[in-house]
Motif scaffolding. Structure first.
Motif, mmCIF file in Angstrom:
data_model
loop_
_atom_site.group_PDB
_atom_site.id
_atom_site.type_symbol
_atom_site.label_atom_id
_atom_site.label_comp_id
_atom_site.label_asym_id
_atom_site.label_seq_id
_atom_site.Cartn_x
_atom_site.Cartn_y
_atom_site.Cartn_z
ATOM 1 N N PHE A 73 27.880 37.605 44.621
ATOM 2 C CA PHE A 73 29.032 37.714 43.725
ATOM 3 C C PHE A 73 30.134 36.850 44.312
ATOM 4 N N ASP A 74 30.442 35.740 43.655
ATOM 5 C CA ASP A 74 31.430 34.807 44.185
ATOM 6 C C ASP A 74 32.477 34.483 43.135
ATOM 7 N N ILE A 75 33.740 34.567 43.551
ATOM 8 C CA ILE A 75 34.860 34.181 42.707
ATOM 9 C C ILE A 75 35.523 32.994 43.391
ATOM 10 N N HIS A 76 35.731 31.916 42.637
ATOM 11 C CA HIS A 76 36.264 30.687 43.198
ATOM 12 C C HIS A 76 37.684 30.454 42.688
ATOM 13 N N ASN B 72 30.152 34.904 34.099
ATOM 14 C CA ASN B 72 29.019 34.256 34.754
ATOM 15 C C ASN B 72 28.326 33.261 33.830
ATOM 16 N N GLN B 73 28.205 33.587 32.558
ATOM 17 C CA GLN B 73 27.495 32.731 31.618
ATOM 18 C C GLN B 73 28.295 31.495 31.201
ATOM 19 N N TYR B 74 29.574 31.687 30.916
ATOM 20 C CA TYR B 74 30.362 30.606 30.323
ATOM 21 C C TYR B 74 31.356 29.953 31.282
ATOM 22 N N PHE B 75 31.684 30.625 32.370
ATOM 23 C CA PHE B 75 32.650 30.085 33.328
ATOM 24 C C PHE B 75 32.051 30.125 34.731
ATOM 25 N N ASN B 76 30.801 29.676 34.853
ATOM 26 C CA ASN B 76 30.085 29.823 36.118
ATOM 27 C C ASN B 76 30.632 28.943 37.238
ATOM 28 N N GLN B 77 31.522 28.001 36.949
ATOM 29 C CA GLN B 77 32.149 27.251 38.025
ATOM 30 C C GLN B 77 33.256 28.069 38.692
ATOM 31 N N TYR B 78 33.712 29.142 38.040
ATOM 32 C CA TYR B 78 34.765 29.990 38.597
ATOM 33 C C TYR B 78 34.247 31.321 39.113
ATOM 34 N N ILE B 79 33.269 31.876 38.442
ATOM 35 C CA ILE B 79 32.673 33.143 38.871
ATOM 36 C C ILE B 79 31.155 32.992 38.788
ATOM 37 N N SER B 80 30.493 33.289 39.885
ATOM 38 C CA SER B 80 29.034 33.168 39.877
ATOM 39 C C SER B 80 28.415 34.456 40.402
ATOM 40 N N LEU C 228 49.143 48.589 40.865
ATOM 41 C CA LEU C 228 49.513 47.274 40.352
ATOM 42 C C LEU C 228 48.606 46.175 40.890
ATOM 43 N N VAL C 229 48.090 46.376 42.095
ATOM 44 C CA VAL C 229 47.240 45.363 42.715
ATOM 45 C C VAL C 229 45.810 45.862 42.923
ATOM 46 N N LEU C 230 45.441 46.952 42.282
ATOM 47 C CA LEU C 230 44.129 47.543 42.503
ATOM 48 C C LEU C 230 42.988 46.645 42.005
ATOM 49 N N THR C 231 43.119 46.085 40.825
ATOM 50 C CA THR C 231 42.040 45.247 40.290
ATOM 51 C C THR C 231 41.815 43.998 41.136
ATOM 52 N N PRO C 232 42.863 43.259 41.532
ATOM 53 C CA PRO C 232 42.595 42.113 42.407
ATOM 54 C C PRO C 232 41.997 42.516 43.756
ATOM 55 N N ILE C 233 42.385 43.676 44.260
ATOM 56 C CA ILE C 233 41.811 44.149 45.525
ATOM 57 C C ILE C 233 40.328 44.463 45.339
ATOM 58 N N LYS C 234 39.975 45.105 44.223
ATOM 59 C CA LYS C 234 38.567 45.395 43.950
ATOM 60 C C LYS C 234 37.767 44.106 43.839
ATOM 61 N N LEU C 235 38.321 43.123 43.141
ATOM 62 C CA LEU C 235 37.630 41.842 43.000
ATOM 63 C C LEU C 235 37.472 41.142 44.340
ATOM 64 N N LEU C 236 38.514 41.207 45.164
ATOM 65 C CA LEU C 236 38.456 40.587 46.493
ATOM 66 C C LEU C 236 37.396 41.261 47.361
ATOM 67 N N LEU C 237 37.327 42.593 47.308
ATOM 68 C CA LEU C 237 36.319 43.322 48.077
ATOM 69 C C LEU C 237 34.904 42.967 47.611
ATOM 70 N N LEU C 238 34.723 42.869 46.304
ATOM 71 C CA LEU C 238 33.401 42.483 45.790
ATOM 72 C C LEU C 238 33.044 41.071 46.230
ATOM 73 N N ASP C 239 34.001 40.161 46.153
ATOM 74 C CA ASP C 239 33.752 38.781 46.545
ATOM 75 C C ASP C 239 33.401 38.679 48.021
ATOM 76 N N LYS C 240 34.074 39.475 48.833
ATOM 77 C CA LYS C 240 33.882 39.385 50.277
ATOM 78 C C LYS C 240 32.608 40.083 50.754
ATOM 79 N N TYR C 241 32.310 41.251 50.209
ATOM 80 C CA TYR C 241 31.234 42.077 50.769
ATOM 81 C C TYR C 241 29.959 42.134 49.942
#
Length: 119
Positions: free
Chosen positions: A92-95, A18-26, A75-88
């Motif tokens: 919390f936004d991942i670009h 969030n601090q250093y790569f805020n154009q990708y994760i906010s 194998l895909v648990l972390t991306p699924i967790k990130l996707l759920l956080l981004d969506k719901y």
């Protein structure tokens, strides 16, 4: 102790992102940062509990079906967790796809694992 370290590492990765790569994760505020970290932690605990139950149920015969599915899901648990956080989770936004990939790799590298003692 391992779970506490994983929780702190996840918090640190999200904060640095969030601090250093805020154009990708906010992340909108500190409350959202802490909530995202706790939700990642809770999902990991639930997955660990499901995997333990699945291993125990091998004796009954059900675990032979569920264990391979849970291992494949890991194998895909972390991306699924990130996707759920981004969506719901609002605030919390991942670009971008590659941000998911890089966050998954970084979280996997810095996740604390328990070493087994070799005798």
């Amino acid at each position: 102790m391992r779970n506490l370290l994983n929780l702190l590492v996840t918090l640190l990765v999200f904060w640095i992102g969030n601090q250093y790569f805020n154009q990708y994760i906010s992340i909108s505020d500190t409350k959202t940062l802490i909530l995202a970290t706790v939700l990642m932690f809770v999902i990991s605990l639930i997955y660990g509990l499901l995997l333990t139950i699945s291993f125990v149920s091998i004796v009954v015969g059900i675990g032979c079906l569920t264990t391979p599915l849970l291992i494949a899901a890991s194998l895909v648990l972390t991306p699924i967790k990130l996707l759920l956080l981004d969506k719901y989770l609002s605030g919390f936004d991942i670009h971008g796809f590659w941000t998911y990939v890089i966050l998954t790799i970084v979280l996997s590298i810095f996740t604390v694992k328990v070493k087994s003692k070799s005798e």
